[in-house]
Design a protein around this motif. Structure first.
Motif, PDB file in Angstrom:
ATOM      1  N   GLU A   1      -3.803  -9.104  -4.443  1.00 24.78           N
ATOM      2  CA  GLU A   1      -4.494  -9.632  -3.277  1.00 24.78           C
ATOM      3  C   GLU A   1      -5.523  -8.570  -2.943  1.00 24.78           C
ATOM      4  O   GLU A   1      -5.188  -7.531  -2.348  1.00 24.78           O
TER       5      GLU A   1
ATOM      6  N   SER B   1      -5.753  -5.214  -0.654  1.00 22.56           N
ATOM      7  CA  SER B   1      -4.487  -5.041   0.059  1.00 22.56           C
ATOM      8  C   SER B   1      -3.393  -4.489  -0.867  1.00 22.56           C
ATOM      9  O   SER B   1      -2.951  -3.357  -0.709  1.00 22.56           O
ATOM     10  N   ARG B   2      -2.960  -5.314  -1.838  1.00 19.15           N
ATOM     11  CA  ARG B   2      -1.843  -4.884  -2.672  1.00 19.15           C
ATOM     12  C   ARG B   2      -1.893  -5.580  -4.029  1.00 19.15           C
ATOM     13  O   ARG B   2      -2.425  -6.679  -4.154  1.00 19.15           O
TER      14      ARG B   2
ATOM     15  N   ARG C   1       5.435 -12.920  -2.791  1.00 19.73           N
ATOM     16  CA  ARG C   1       4.384 -13.750  -3.382  1.00 19.73           C
ATOM     17  C   ARG C   1       3.839 -13.116  -4.665  1.00 19.73           C
ATOM     18  O   ARG C   1       3.689 -13.791  -5.692  1.00 19.73           O
TER      19      ARG C   1
ATOM     20  N   GLN D   1       3.836 -11.094   1.404  1.00 20.77           N
ATOM     21  CA  GLN D   1       3.006 -10.589   0.317  1.00 20.77           C
ATOM     22  C   GLN D   1       3.818 -10.087  -0.871  1.00 20.77           C
ATOM     23  O   GLN D   1       3.497 -10.383  -2.034  1.00 20.77           O
TER      24      GLN D   1
END
Length: 448
Positions: free
Chosen positions: A228, A231-232, A325, A322
């Motif tokens: 993502e 973000s990560r 996911r 997150q």
């Protein structure tokens, strides 16, 4: 000695990297265009470049006739024999033209055609250079920033980094250096369009290939990646050499290698996950650092129910889901993370009965259960205002759900009653069979 034109062709070919044949073709077209502008379009003209003398040669072809009706295409026998004594009626005579007398307008037209052809040739050369460079990382200079994206100067070509391919909250200004991934190279009328990306998953993989020698030489493979942007991200790695730790190789000494990638991605956190051929172990690795107590696999639907301690639930799920996911995307399995308390609760008959009510989610059932409403009977008897507070649903919807719960209870009671009747009938039948009297004294007499 080579003429000025020949030297010019050689010079442009070297400086612009354009094939001589392409330039000569452009010159031929330019001279044709100039002749047609000067003498009209009806003339049958052929133009060629004489490489030996380094000059352009133009010929117009005319038919030899007795009486000329079309001067552009015909020539009289007397004029033809003045040029070629052996000319006869019906012959086609090639007449050399003086290209030096084309005039200023025609020369300007020739110049424009040459410039356009050179541009087309440059575009073609650029396309040929970049069409096979998809999936490569390139470095350029930010030339312009606007609403459509960032225009990047790659040296001999320009590329665009669209807004949707930019990492959120990343800011570039004119003159900044930028690295990006070649997502696509399109051939359009204006020339090749090179599309860049900094959000693509392969950009992350290619960065590790640059920073980690073991990935570059194939000792360590990145089997899956998900991110993502900004973000990560997670990557799944495996080593072909049992003596090489794939995670350690990607992390580097004191985290130097992974930090180089993180800095390029403007602080995007990266989890390096060891791949495992056992799907359950792979999922457990992907959800780290959360502690997993149990994994229930559904091979048919390719899904897993992962049970974690209550205090590990938020860590396993991650911010706004997150972590789970990204883990789901790199493993290829649907992952449903549940706390131990919910898992135990779901095994209770009362909890399962509540889930039979339409529009009652597991989250709502959890809140009801925690508030002491653990069965359909208690749900029916609960105050509507209390249910509103717990579920967030309207009073009208809750009253309809309570009515459905009563219907479920009645149908369940009816089913139990039928089951009891069937059991009683079976018992009565057994009693009747056991209490039958013997037909004669002999039948009643015990066997010695």
């Amino acid at each position: 000695m080579a003429s000025e034109l020949k030297r010019l062709i050689d010079q442009v070919s070297r400086e612009k990297g354009i094939d001589r044949a392409v330039l000569i073709e452009a010159l031929v077209e330019a001279v044709k265009s100039a002749i047609k502008k000067r003498y009209g379009t009806k003339m049958d003209v052929e133009v060629a470049y004489n490489d030996e003398y380094g000059e352009m040669e133009a010929f117009t072809f005319k038919e030899v006739v007795e009486e000329v009706h079309d001067p552009d295409k015909q020539i009289s026998l007397n004029e033809a024999r003045a040029l070629d004594p052996e000319s006869e009626i019906g012959d086609e005579l090639g007449i050399r033209m003086d290209t030096d007398t084309l005039g200023r307008i025609a020369a300007q037209s020739a110049k424009q055609v040459i410039i356009q052809k050179m541009k087309d040739a440059e575009r073609e050369a650029t396309y040929e250079e970049y069409k096979d460079r998809k999936r490569e990382i390139v470095t350029g200079i930010v030339q312009k920033v606007d609403r459509s994206g960032i225009i990047v100067n790659l040296g001999r070509a320009e590329a665009i980094l669209p807004v949707k391919e930019q990492i959120p909250r990343e800011v570039y200004r004119q003159g900044d250096r930028i690295r990006a991934y070649i997502l696509d190279v399109k051939k359009i009328s204006k020339g090749p369009q090179i599309i860049l990306s900094r959000t693509h998953t392969d950009f992350l993989i290619q960065l590790f290939r640059i920073e980690v020698p073991e990935v570059s030489d194939g000792t360590v493979s990145i089997l899956a990646a998900a991110r993502e942007p900004g973000s990560r991200a997670k990557i799944a790695v495996v080593s072909k050499d049992p003596d090489v730790d794939p995670v350690g190789a990607c992390v580097g000494m004191k985290g130097s290698r992974v930090q180089a990638v993180v800095q390029e991605l403007r602080g995007e956190k990266i989890d390096i996950v060891p791949w495992n051929m056992d799907p359950a172990k792979f999922v457990v690795n992907a959800l780290a650092p959360a502690i997993i107590t149990k994994v229930i696999i559904d091979q048919t639907n390719r899904s897993m129910e992962v049970i974690v301690p209550d205090d590990q639930l938020s860590l396993a799920i991650g911010r706004r889901g997150q972590n789970v996911r990204l883990a789901s995307r790199i493993t290829g399995w649907h992952i449903d993370v549940k706390s131990e308390s919910r898992y135990e609760r779901q095994k209770q008959a009362g909890y399962q009965a509540l889930l039979h009510i339409d529009n009652l989610s597991e989250e709502m059932a959890d809140k009801l259960y925690e508030a002491g409403i653990t069965s359909l009977e208690e749900f029916c008897e609960a105050d509507v205002e209390e249910l509103e507070t717990l579920t967030g649903l309207s009073a009208t919807a809750l009253e309809a759900m309570q009515q459905q719960a009563r219907t479920l209870l009645e149908s369940g009671a009816a089913a139990e009653a039928r089951e009891d009747e069937e059991i009683e009938e079976e018992n009565d039948t057994e009693d009747e069979e056991g209490s039958e009297e013997p037909e004669s004294a002999e039948e009643a007499k015990p066997v010695e």
